[in-house]
Design an enzyme around this catalytic site. Sequence first.
Site, PDB file in Angstrom:
ATOM      1  N   HIS A  92       8.916 -30.205   9.604  1.00  0.00           N
ATOM      2  CA  HIS A  92       7.778 -29.384  10.042  1.00  0.00           C
ATOM      3  C   HIS A  92       6.532 -29.593   9.186  1.00  0.00           C
ATOM      4  O   HIS A  92       5.512 -28.946   9.424  1.00  0.00           O
ATOM      5  CB  HIS A  92       8.171 -27.906  10.026  1.00  0.00           C
ATOM      6  CG  HIS A  92       9.123 -27.551  11.126  1.00  0.00           C
ATOM      7  ND1 HIS A  92       8.728 -27.335  12.422  1.00  0.00           N
ATOM      8  CD2 HIS A  92      10.478 -27.436  11.118  1.00  0.00           C
ATOM      9  CE1 HIS A  92       9.781 -27.075  13.175  1.00  0.00           C
ATOM     10  NE2 HIS A  92      10.862 -27.130  12.407  1.00  0.00           N
ATOM     11  N   CYS A 135       3.096  -2.934   4.091  1.00  0.00           N
ATOM     12  CA  CYS A 135       2.269  -1.764   4.413  1.00  0.00           C
ATOM     13  C   CYS A 135       3.053  -0.947   5.447  1.00  0.00           C
ATOM     14  O   CYS A 135       4.265  -1.127   5.566  1.00  0.00           O
ATOM     15  CB  CYS A 135       0.875  -2.171   4.893  1.00  0.00           C
ATOM     16  SG  CYS A 135       0.821  -3.089   6.447  1.00  0.00           S
ATOM     17  N   THR A 158       3.165  -0.980   8.736  1.00  0.00           N
ATOM     18  CA  THR A 158       3.740  -1.837   9.781  1.00  0.00           C
ATOM     19  C   THR A 158       3.962  -3.268   9.327  1.00  0.00           C
ATOM     20  O   THR A 158       4.614  -4.039  10.037  1.00  0.00           O
ATOM     21  CB  THR A 158       2.778  -1.901  10.977  1.00  0.00           C
ATOM     22  OG1 THR A 158       1.522  -2.432  10.500  1.00  0.00           O
ATOM     23  CG2 THR A 158       2.546  -0.528  11.592  1.00  0.00           C
ATOM     24  N   ASP A 194       0.864  -1.181   0.000  1.00  0.00           N
ATOM     25  CA  ASP A 194       0.000   0.000   0.000  1.00  0.00           C
ATOM     26  C   ASP A 194       0.907   1.239   0.000  1.00  0.00           C
ATOM     27  O   ASP A 194       2.139   1.122  -0.179  1.00  0.00           O
ATOM     28  CB  ASP A 194      -0.995  -0.040   1.174  1.00  0.00           C
ATOM     29  CG  ASP A 194      -0.366   0.293   2.529  1.00  0.00           C
ATOM     30  OD1 ASP A 194       0.882   0.393   2.614  1.00  0.00           O
ATOM     31  OD2 ASP A 194      -1.119   0.430   3.507  1.00  0.00           O
ATOM     32  N   HIS A 251      10.695 -23.256   9.357  1.00  0.00           N
ATOM     33  CA  HIS A 251       9.712 -23.917  10.221  1.00  0.00           C
ATOM     34  C   HIS A 251       8.282 -23.762   9.728  1.00  0.00           C
ATOM     35  O   HIS A 251       7.478 -24.680   9.873  1.00  0.00           O
ATOM     36  CB  HIS A 251       9.798 -23.354  11.641  1.00  0.00           C
ATOM     37  CG  HIS A 251      11.053 -23.759  12.360  1.00  0.00           C
ATOM     38  ND1 HIS A 251      11.203 -23.641  13.722  1.00  0.00           N
ATOM     39  CD2 HIS A 251      12.217 -24.278  11.895  1.00  0.00           C
ATOM     40  CE1 HIS A 251      12.407 -24.082  14.085  1.00  0.00           C
ATOM     41  NE2 HIS A 251      13.054 -24.451  12.987  1.00  0.00           N
TER      42      HIS A 251
HETATM   43  C1  RB5 Z   1      -2.040   2.950   6.294  1.00  0.00           C
HETATM   44  O1  RB5 Z   1      -1.975   4.248   6.779  1.00  0.00           O
HETATM   45  C2  RB5 Z   1      -1.633   1.971   7.358  1.00  0.00           C
HETATM   46  O2  RB5 Z   1      -2.673   1.757   8.236  1.00  0.00           O
HETATM   47  C3  RB5 Z   1      -1.193   0.676   6.717  1.00  0.00           C
HETATM   48  O3  RB5 Z   1      -0.119   0.914   5.866  1.00  0.00           O
HETATM   49  C4  RB5 Z   1      -0.735  -0.429   7.635  1.00  0.00           C
HETATM   50  O4  RB5 Z   1       0.266   0.024   8.514  1.00  0.00           O
HETATM   51  C5  RB5 Z   1      -1.771  -1.197   8.312  1.00  0.00           C
HETATM   52  O5  RB5 Z   1      -1.516  -2.203   9.003  1.00  0.00           O
END
Ligand code: RB5
Length: 144
Positions: free
Chosen positions: A132, A65, A67, A8, A98
């Site tokens: 595994h 994304c 995180t 994203d 694993h």
């Molecule tokens: C987008 O702003 C953010 O929420 C997305 O990139 C991600 O971190 C969601 O888990």
Amino acid sequence: MKIVIGSDHGGFNLKEALKHYFDSKEIAYDDLGTHDESSVDYPDYGAKVGYAVLDGDYDFGIVICGTGIGISIAANKVKGIRAALVYDENTARLAKAHNHANIIALGGRTTPVDQAIKIVEAFMNEHQEARHQKRIDKIKELEG
Ligand code: RB5
């Protein structure tokens, strides 16, 4: 070796940096987007990469994304996908050995580029451990 990658907007810059790395190493890849920093929805790209891994001729997928959390959750909704959110070389290696992960998820806002490259290299250089397999089979059973 061929990789499919998608992100994203939160993962866009890291995706572009990894593409430069792949180009420098002559590693083949397909980029399923997103193609700029405009806001998009991470489930769309988790699903795209997930279906591509199942249907295409790829060794594995990478989803990114902000995180890595949301897009890994989304990719794991695709039956047959084992997407692992990894944050260092050791978790990358173990996800392959694993868990037989077929996608790794990264955080574009949490994982620096040099660390992401080490993670990708660790994953590529590891192998799936056959001992595994019975656990992987149980995951498949959960999918119904
Ligand atoms: C987008 O702003 C953010 O929420 C997305 O990139 C991600 O971190 C969601 O888990």
